[in-house]
Design a protein around this motif. Sequence first.
Motif, PDB file in Angstrom:
ATOM      1  N   ALA A   1       0.851  -1.200   0.000  1.00 25.76           N
ATOM      2  CA  ALA A   1       0.000   0.000   0.000  1.00 25.76           C
ATOM      3  C   ALA A   1       0.889   1.252   0.000  1.00 25.76           C
ATOM      4  N   LEU A   2       1.980   1.214   0.753  1.00 28.44           N
ATOM      5  CA  LEU A   2       2.921   2.344   0.774  1.00 28.44           C
ATOM      6  C   LEU A   2       3.565   2.509  -0.613  1.00 28.44           C
ATOM      7  N   ASP A   3       3.878   1.382  -1.231  1.00 28.83           N
ATOM      8  CA  ASP A   3       4.488   1.421  -2.563  1.00 28.83           C
ATOM      9  C   ASP A   3       3.546   2.066  -3.579  1.00 28.83           C
TER      10      ASP A   3
ATOM     11  N   THR B   1       8.185   0.617  -6.912  1.00 31.06           N
ATOM     12  CA  THR B   1       8.678   1.996  -6.807  1.00 31.06           C
ATOM     13  C   THR B   1       9.679   2.118  -5.662  1.00 31.06           C
ATOM     14  N   LEU B   2       9.359   1.449  -4.556  1.00 26.61           N
ATOM     15  CA  LEU B   2      10.155   1.579  -3.329  1.00 26.61           C
ATOM     16  C   LEU B   2      10.867   0.276  -3.007  1.00 26.61           C
ATOM     17  N   CYS B   3      11.908   0.372  -2.213  1.00 26.57           N
ATOM     18  CA  CYS B   3      12.387  -0.766  -1.441  1.00 26.57           C
ATOM     19  C   CYS B   3      11.945  -0.488  -0.003  1.00 26.57           C
ATOM     20  N   ILE B   4      11.333  -1.484   0.631  1.00 21.89           N
ATOM     21  CA  ILE B   4      10.888  -1.317   2.021  1.00 21.89           C
ATOM     22  C   ILE B   4      11.484  -2.455   2.839  1.00 21.89           C
ATOM     23  N   SER B   5      12.323  -2.095   3.796  1.00 18.19           N
ATOM     24  CA  SER B   5      13.146  -3.076   4.498  1.00 18.19           C
ATOM     25  C   SER B   5      12.899  -3.018   6.002  1.00 18.19           C
ATOM     26  N   PRO B   6      12.008  -3.876   6.515  1.00 16.08           N
ATOM     27  CA  PRO B   6      11.688  -3.863   7.941  1.00 16.08           C
ATOM     28  C   PRO B   6      12.688  -4.673   8.790  1.00 16.08           C
TER      29      PRO B   6
ATOM     30  N   GLY C   1      14.281  -4.709   0.392  1.00 19.07           N
ATOM     31  CA  GLY C   1      13.044  -5.416   0.740  1.00 19.07           C
ATOM     32  C   GLY C   1      11.975  -5.102  -0.291  1.00 19.07           C
ATOM     33  N   ILE C   2      11.232  -6.125  -0.693  1.00 23.17           N
ATOM     34  CA  ILE C   2      10.218  -5.993  -1.748  1.00 23.17           C
ATOM     35  C   ILE C   2       8.854  -5.711  -1.106  1.00 23.17           C
ATOM     36  N   PRO C   3       8.178  -4.638  -1.533  1.00 23.16           N
ATOM     37  CA  PRO C   3       6.844  -4.358  -0.994  1.00 23.16           C
ATOM     38  C   PRO C   3       5.918  -5.549  -1.235  1.00 23.16           C
TER      39      PRO C   3
ATOM     40  N   LEU D   1      11.361   0.321   9.960  1.00 25.02           N
ATOM     41  CA  LEU D   1      11.528   0.019   8.535  1.00 25.02           C
ATOM     42  C   LEU D   1      12.254   1.141   7.822  1.00 25.02           C
ATOM     43  N   ASN D   2      13.036   0.740   6.828  1.00 25.72           N
ATOM     44  CA  ASN D   2      13.649   1.696   5.914  1.00 25.72           C
ATOM     45  C   ASN D   2      12.798   1.769   4.655  1.00 25.72           C
ATOM     46  N   ILE D   3      12.539   2.975   4.205  1.00 21.70           N
ATOM     47  CA  ILE D   3      11.880   3.165   2.907  1.00 21.70           C
ATOM     48  C   ILE D   3      12.827   3.954   2.011  1.00 21.70           C
TER      49      ILE D   3
END
Length: 287
Positions: free
Chosen positions: A54-56, A81-86, A93-95, A106-108
């Motif tokens: 959803a963030l992506d 669009t993003l890498c999201i790494s919790p 990290g893949i959304p 988390l890193n965005i």
Amino acid sequence: MHDAEAEDTQAIRTGAIKLHRSEDFEGMRKAGRLAAQCLDMLCEHVRPGVSTQALDKLAYDFTLDHGAIPACIGYRGYRHTLCISPNHVICHGIPGPKALKNGDILNIDATVIVDGWHGDTSRMYFAGEPKVKARRLIETTFECLWKGIDVVKPGATLRDIGRAIQTHAETQGFSVVRDFCGHGLGRVFHDAPNVVHYAEYKDKYSGVQRAPDTELKPGMFFTIEPMINEGRPDVKVMKDGWTAVSRDKSLSAQFEHSLGVTEDGVEVFTGSPKGLDKPPYDGQHNK
Ligand code: MF3
Ligand code: CO
Ligand code: CO
């Protein structure tokens, strides 16, 4: 491939590292600002229960609405669009559909292309209320990024950047990830030089590894993006080919800015226009 590359062949270089002109700084300002605005926009959406996809989607719509291109889509087959790494995910990290939980960190990481220029930046976020130890890791990682940036000026070296970061991380009892580094950027997403976040370390197999003593010059554009682990620095990449985690499952944090070397110092292109440079973010509905 197309216009951007044709222009690139005319850029001045020292070795492999391009030296950009003052009008190129203007291009990077615009791209950097939009990437930072995208991370600002996300602040109020990061909370327990929200999925990373959803963030992506928010970031994808934001990027297109501003007439820009999400640089990661199609990059080496990446589709988001993003890498999201919790938590123990170090980077890339893949959304996906999984919802954030209370206490997650988390890193965005967002990279946008504006008029052919790349703005690449990442920050840490809280979902709810993380533990004190996680907050301390995030604080130290933020300080590491800035200790690296503060070194940047003509005549300083890439190794000086790495030394500032490594010294601070290790003094605080954390470790610097060595398998990923910052990078040159501009019209190209990932370009020379590699910007490692250490000065020196001893590898079990290859012996002493030293950061290059390459001198910084006005017009160089690159990122600094230290990944700092609570435990060991060792990395494992998951079967998806992207998600990089700490081997010992310890927490990992990262912040990233895109910057340019000026005549007498540094210009950061990706500062938060709203002052939302590190968590907790004012107005973040993170409960
Ligand atoms: N933004 C990342 C970086 O800091 C790169 C992500 S590449 C992707 O360099 F394909 F994974 F998105
Ligand atoms: Co980067
Ligand atoms: Co990035």
